[in-house]
Design an enzyme around this catalytic site. Structure first.
Site, PDB file in Angstrom:
ATOM      1  N   GLU A  34       8.124   7.514  14.523  1.00 36.76           N
ATOM      2  CA  GLU A  34       6.376   7.607  13.432  1.00 36.76           C
ATOM      3  C   GLU A  34       6.583   8.984  12.977  1.00 36.76           C
ATOM      4  O   GLU A  34       6.387   9.356  14.066  1.00 36.76           O
ATOM      5  CB  GLU A  34       6.094   6.964  13.948  1.00 36.76           C
ATOM      6  N   GLY A  39       1.336   1.672  12.736  1.00 37.68           N
ATOM      7  CA  GLY A  39       0.772   0.623  12.430  1.00 37.68           C
ATOM      8  C   GLY A  39       0.773   1.141  10.519  1.00 37.68           C
ATOM      9  O   GLY A  39       0.530  -0.077   9.771  1.00 37.68           O
ATOM     10  N   GLY A  40       1.318   2.392  10.250  1.00 38.91           N
ATOM     11  CA  GLY A  40       2.051   2.666   8.691  1.00 38.91           C
ATOM     12  C   GLY A  40       0.170   2.277   8.149  1.00 38.91           C
ATOM     13  O   GLY A  40      -0.163   2.411   8.001  1.00 38.91           O
ATOM     14  N   LYS A  51     -10.229  -3.997   3.278  1.00 41.25           N
ATOM     15  CA  LYS A  51     -10.210  -5.653   3.921  1.00 41.25           C
ATOM     16  C   LYS A  51     -12.017  -5.066   4.859  1.00 41.25           C
ATOM     17  O   LYS A  51     -12.723  -6.026   4.815  1.00 41.25           O
ATOM     18  CB  LYS A  51      -9.502  -6.609   4.580  1.00 41.25           C
ATOM     19  N   GLU A 212      -6.410  -0.039 -17.657  1.00 36.59           N
ATOM     20  CA  GLU A 212      -4.988  -1.415 -17.511  1.00 36.59           C
ATOM     21  C   GLU A 212      -4.434  -1.074 -18.827  1.00 36.59           C
ATOM     22  O   GLU A 212      -4.714  -1.405 -20.045  1.00 36.59           O
ATOM     23  CB  GLU A 212      -5.342  -2.329 -17.508  1.00 36.59           C
ATOM     24  N   SER A 280      -4.837   4.314  -9.545  1.00 40.30           N
ATOM     25  CA  SER A 280      -3.908   3.368  -8.928  1.00 40.30           C
ATOM     26  C   SER A 280      -3.247   2.700 -10.224  1.00 40.30           C
ATOM     27  O   SER A 280      -2.941   1.307 -10.541  1.00 40.30           O
ATOM     28  CB  SER A 280      -4.926   1.622  -8.619  1.00 40.30           C
ATOM     29  N   ALA A 331       2.890  -6.202   3.188  1.00 45.07           N
ATOM     30  CA  ALA A 331       3.286  -6.419   4.354  1.00 45.07           C
ATOM     31  C   ALA A 331       3.564  -7.784   5.525  1.00 45.07           C
ATOM     32  O   ALA A 331       4.682  -7.170   5.881  1.00 45.07           O
ATOM     33  CB  ALA A 331       1.328  -6.120   5.795  1.00 45.07           C
ATOM     34  N   HIS A 456     -12.880 -33.594   5.070  1.00 46.20           N
ATOM     35  CA  HIS A 456     -13.921 -33.241   3.795  1.00 46.20           C
ATOM     36  C   HIS A 456     -15.623 -32.602   4.335  1.00 46.20           C
ATOM     37  O   HIS A 456     -15.365 -33.249   5.703  1.00 46.20           O
ATOM     38  CB  HIS A 456     -13.485 -34.469   3.647  1.00 46.20           C
TER      39      HIS A 456
HETATM   40  P1  FAD Z   1       4.627   1.373   6.253  1.00 44.38           P
HETATM   41  O1  FAD Z   1       3.168   0.314   6.318  1.00 44.38           O
HETATM   42  O2  FAD Z   1       3.635   2.655   4.439  1.00 44.38           O
HETATM   43  O3  FAD Z   1       5.183   2.590   6.763  1.00 44.38           O
HETATM   44  C1  FAD Z   1       5.439   3.360   6.736  1.00 44.38           C
HETATM   45  C2  FAD Z   1       5.708   4.185   8.064  1.00 44.38           C
HETATM   46  O4  FAD Z   1       7.218   4.851   7.588  1.00 44.38           O
HETATM   47  C3  FAD Z   1       4.707   5.721   7.994  1.00 44.38           C
HETATM   48  O5  FAD Z   1       4.022   5.149   9.143  1.00 44.38           O
HETATM   49  C4  FAD Z   1       5.066   6.141   7.421  1.00 44.38           C
HETATM   50  O6  FAD Z   1       4.171   7.940   8.664  1.00 44.38           O
HETATM   51  C5  FAD Z   1       6.445   6.222   8.280  1.00 44.38           C
HETATM   52  N1  FAD Z   1       7.149   6.694   7.784  1.00 44.38           N
HETATM   53  C6  FAD Z   1       7.966   7.591   6.400  1.00 44.38           C
HETATM   54  N2  FAD Z   1       8.661   8.199   6.680  1.00 44.38           N
HETATM   55  C7  FAD Z   1       9.032   8.633   7.867  1.00 44.38           C
HETATM   56  C8  FAD Z   1      10.167   9.848   8.311  1.00 44.38           C
HETATM   57  N3  FAD Z   1      10.980   9.866   7.878  1.00 44.38           N
HETATM   58  N4  FAD Z   1      10.370   9.522   9.683  1.00 44.38           N
HETATM   59  C9  FAD Z   1       9.464   9.169  10.675  1.00 44.38           C
HETATM   60  N5  FAD Z   1       8.105   7.829  10.106  1.00 44.38           N
HETATM   61  C10 FAD Z   1       8.046   8.361   8.865  1.00 44.38           C
HETATM   62  N6  FAD Z   1      -0.204  -5.628   1.757  1.00 44.38           N
HETATM   63  C11 FAD Z   1      -0.920  -6.544   1.917  1.00 44.38           C
HETATM   64  O7  FAD Z   1       0.130  -7.451   2.907  1.00 44.38           O
HETATM   65  N7  FAD Z   1      -2.591  -7.044   2.313  1.00 44.38           N
HETATM   66  C12 FAD Z   1      -3.054  -6.239   1.960  1.00 44.38           C
HETATM   67  O8  FAD Z   1      -4.328  -6.869   1.561  1.00 44.38           O
HETATM   68  C13 FAD Z   1      -2.638  -4.726   1.249  1.00 44.38           C
HETATM   69  N8  FAD Z   1      -3.842  -3.699   1.095  1.00 44.38           N
HETATM   70  C14 FAD Z   1      -3.452  -3.217   1.051  1.00 44.38           C
HETATM   71  C15 FAD Z   1      -4.082  -2.273   0.446  1.00 44.38           C
HETATM   72  C16 FAD Z   1      -3.838  -0.689   0.150  1.00 44.38           C
HETATM   73  C17 FAD Z   1      -5.221   0.068  -0.062  1.00 44.38           C
HETATM   74  C18 FAD Z   1      -2.614   0.009   0.021  1.00 44.38           C
HETATM   75  C19 FAD Z   1      -2.375   1.052  -0.382  1.00 44.38           C
HETATM   76  C20 FAD Z   1      -1.627  -1.087   0.639  1.00 44.38           C
HETATM   77  C21 FAD Z   1      -2.228  -2.630   1.243  1.00 44.38           C
HETATM   78  N9  FAD Z   1      -1.122  -3.566   1.194  1.00 44.38           N
HETATM   79  C22 FAD Z   1      -1.673  -4.639   1.480  1.00 44.38           C
HETATM   80  C23 FAD Z   1       0.562  -3.186   1.458  1.00 44.38           C
HETATM   81  C24 FAD Z   1       1.028  -2.651   2.976  1.00 44.38           C
HETATM   82  O9  FAD Z   1       0.118  -1.750   3.307  1.00 44.38           O
HETATM   83  C25 FAD Z   1       2.252  -2.359   2.512  1.00 44.38           C
HETATM   84  O10 FAD Z   1       3.289  -3.387   1.982  1.00 44.38           O
HETATM   85  C26 FAD Z   1       3.042  -2.135   3.883  1.00 44.38           C
HETATM   86  O11 FAD Z   1       1.976  -1.316   4.806  1.00 44.38           O
HETATM   87  C27 FAD Z   1       4.076  -1.942   4.025  1.00 44.38           C
HETATM   88  O12 FAD Z   1       5.482  -1.949   5.828  1.00 44.38           O
HETATM   89  P2  FAD Z   1       5.897  -0.559   5.529  1.00 44.38           P
HETATM   90  O13 FAD Z   1       6.780  -0.846   6.542  1.00 44.38           O
HETATM   91  O14 FAD Z   1       7.344  -1.039   4.778  1.00 44.38           O
HETATM   92  O15 FAD Z   1       5.530   0.513   5.546  1.00 44.38           O
END
Ligand code: FAD
Length: 477
Positions: A34, A39-40, A51, A212, A280, A331, A456
């Site tokens: 990472e 947590g990404g 949230k 939009e 967005s 997520a 209910h």
């Molecule tokens: P990510 O969470 O993006 O994680 C990818 C990780 O890979 C990152 O930490 C990054 O640093 C790492 N990475 C990338 N390239 C490399 C590399 N070359 N080497 C090492 N590390 C690397 N989803 C929901 O389900 N509910 C919600 O309420 C929701 N709200 C959201 C609100 C916002 C404002 C946004 C932007 C998104 C929201 N999402 C929500 C979407 C959700 O955040 C994503 O769908 C989810 O995080 C995707 O998970 P992932 O593991 O695919 O990627």
């Protein structure tokens, strides 16, 4: 010495850390690479921080409505402390971040902090898949895995021609770090992120305008969802322009903020001005700089191409999951894909849900949620469609709570009686949709959901009543 493991996971977001835990639970040795924080996007720039702010907005709105519950407050009793809200958000994120680090330790998963790049056949391995890691401290490391799971996520798509400064013109990543609340905002893009920000800021008293390009808000959802959310946002003073696109070349930064023009398909132009602008307009996969050119992993329109059943890429030992493969960018979709990939990797038969059967949630006030076919898409697919739609105001609990806006809608196949889709707008819709998700998994028909005893008074009766209404047997409508 290179680190040799069964599985290397590239990216530690919800997709990556779930894949790592599942693989460790299956007895495999795992490394997560990472480059930023475990947590990404979800934990640090998405689900959780957004949230947290939305919850503060909801509390503020409820206090503003206290008189309708018979509670009198002195004039101006409530005010917004933006810094305190940010601190609350940050402490929730920090708590979950610590939990995630503990989870990795508990499962003996090594986390390598650095940016990973896949290399081709080398002295480390005759096939591609070894990973060169540029460590955060400037050193280098090599991970040599038997299998790779790419889970590198996505980032905000930017409109060309705008001078993003993170303050007056920002993406959702930067907006989460704003140190003050804007007095007015122009939100470009009326999808999920745009609508959530519109709801949150309008609850705090910001003058919100949404632009939009499609003919309605939330254009990928059932028409009724976009229409209801637009109606409720407009009631709160949000200005919504649909069917218009901003002309980025017309954008001017001024002392007062941002000015831009937007044009409708017919050529009509509207001038818009606000203190800040949030863009967005979708997200693009993090697929560059991963070394994919050293492999047979292919991309298509900015996302990694996969076998939809197994999540394998063009290389059978390299999987890809989560936002970097496009599709449903949520997520829980990433977590489901993680489980599917590890099932396949460990020799089990994976069962991946169709994209449309992943619940889709919008955490505006009120919330919206959906699963399955929209009415429009079901008709376009040739289904004979039967629908039932009930307003939430028929529910005792909705009235008691003072949360009677919205509806529940069911789309069924008239020929077979099968459940095709569920579409909700209303308080707790994002919780209620889980029942429809279970129904999809066990292939329950609407009558079975309607026959299930629901407590209910609860909002869950919306689901029961609407399912019964399909057969003309709702108890309260
Ligand atoms: P990510 O969470 O993006 O994680 C990818 C990780 O890979 C990152 O930490 C990054 O640093 C790492 N990475 C990338 N390239 C490399 C590399 N070359 N080497 C090492 N590390 C690397 N989803 C929901 O389900 N509910 C919600 O309420 C929701 N709200 C959201 C609100 C916002 C404002 C946004 C932007 C998104 C929201 N999402 C929500 C979407 C959700 O955040 C994503 O769908 C989810 O995080 C995707 O998970 P992932 O593991 O695919 O990627």
């Amino acid at each position: 010495m290179p680190i040799e493991v069964d599985v290397a996971v590239l990216g530690g977001g919800p997709g990556g850390y779930t894949a790592a835990v599942k693989a460790a639970q299956a007895g495999l040795s795992v490394v997560v690479i990472e480059r930023d924080k475990l947590g990404g996007t979800c934990l640090h720039r998405g689900c959780i921080p957004s949230k947290s702010l939305l919850r503060s907005a909801e509390v503020y709105a409820t206090i503003g409505d206290a008189a309708s519950y018979g509670i009198q407050l002195p004039e101006g009793a409530a005010s917004v402390d933006w810094s305190a809200m940010l601190r609350r958000k940050d402490s929730i994120v920090e708590q979950l971040y610590k939990g995630l680090q503990a989870l990795m330790r508990q499962h003996k998963i090594e986390v390598v902090n650095g940016s990973g790049r896949i290399i081709g056949p080398s002295i480390f391995s005759p096939k591609s898949g070894a990973i060169a890691v540029e460590l955060s401290d400037g050193e280098a490391e090599t991970v040599v895995p038997k299998n790779v799971v790419i889970a590198t996520g996505a980032r905000p798509r930017k409109l060309e021609g705008l001078s993003y400064d993170g303050e007056r013109i920002a993406t959702s990543d930067e907006a989460l770090a704003w140190t003050s609340r804007p007095s007015s905002i122009l939100i470009v893009g009326g999808g999920v992120i745009g609508v959530e920000w519109a709801s949150m800021l309008s609850d705090f008293g910001t003058q919100v305008t949404i632009v939009e390009a499609a003919d309605r808000l939330l254009p990928t959802e059932d028409k009724d969802i976009g229409a209801e959310i637009a109606k409720l946002l407009k009631k709160r003073g949000v200005v919504i322009h649909t069917g218009v696109s901003v002309q980025t070349e017309s954008c001017r930064l001024s002392n007062n903020g941002v000015e831009i023009q937007a044009t409708a398909a017919g050529g009509d132009t509207v001038s818009l001005e606000a203190e800040r602008m949030l863009v967005s307009v979708g997200r693009i996969g993090n697929v560059e700089s991963l070394g994919l050119e050293n492999t047979d992993v292919k991309t298509e329109r900015g996302f990694i191409k996969i076998n939809p059943a197994t999540l394998q890429t063009g290389e059978s030992h390299i999987y890809a999951i989560g936002d970097c493969i496009g599709g449903v960018q949520l997520a829980h979709a990433a977590m489901h894909e993680a489980a599917t990939a590890i099932e396949h990797l460990t020799g089990n038969k994976p069962s991946r849900a169709a994209d449309r059967d992943i619940p889709r949630c919008i955490y505006s006030r009120p919330e919206a949620a959906a699963i399955g076919w929209t009415e429009e898409n079901a008709r376009a697919e040739g289904f004979q469609v039967r629908t039932a739609k009930l307003p939430l105001r028929i529910l005792g609990k909705a009235l008691v709570q003072g949360e009677s806006d919205g509806f529940a809608k069911v789309v069924a196949d008239a020929a077979t009686g099968d459940l095709l889709g569920v579409h909700l707008v209303g308080a707790h819709a994002t919780e209620l949709i889980a029942e429809a998700s279970l129904a999809k998994l066990v292939d329950a028909i609407p009558w079975e959901i309607g026959r299930t005893i629901h407590p209910h008074p609860t909002m869950s009766e919306a689901m029961q009543e609407t399912m019964l209404a399909l057969g003309g047997a709702a108890g309260h409508a």
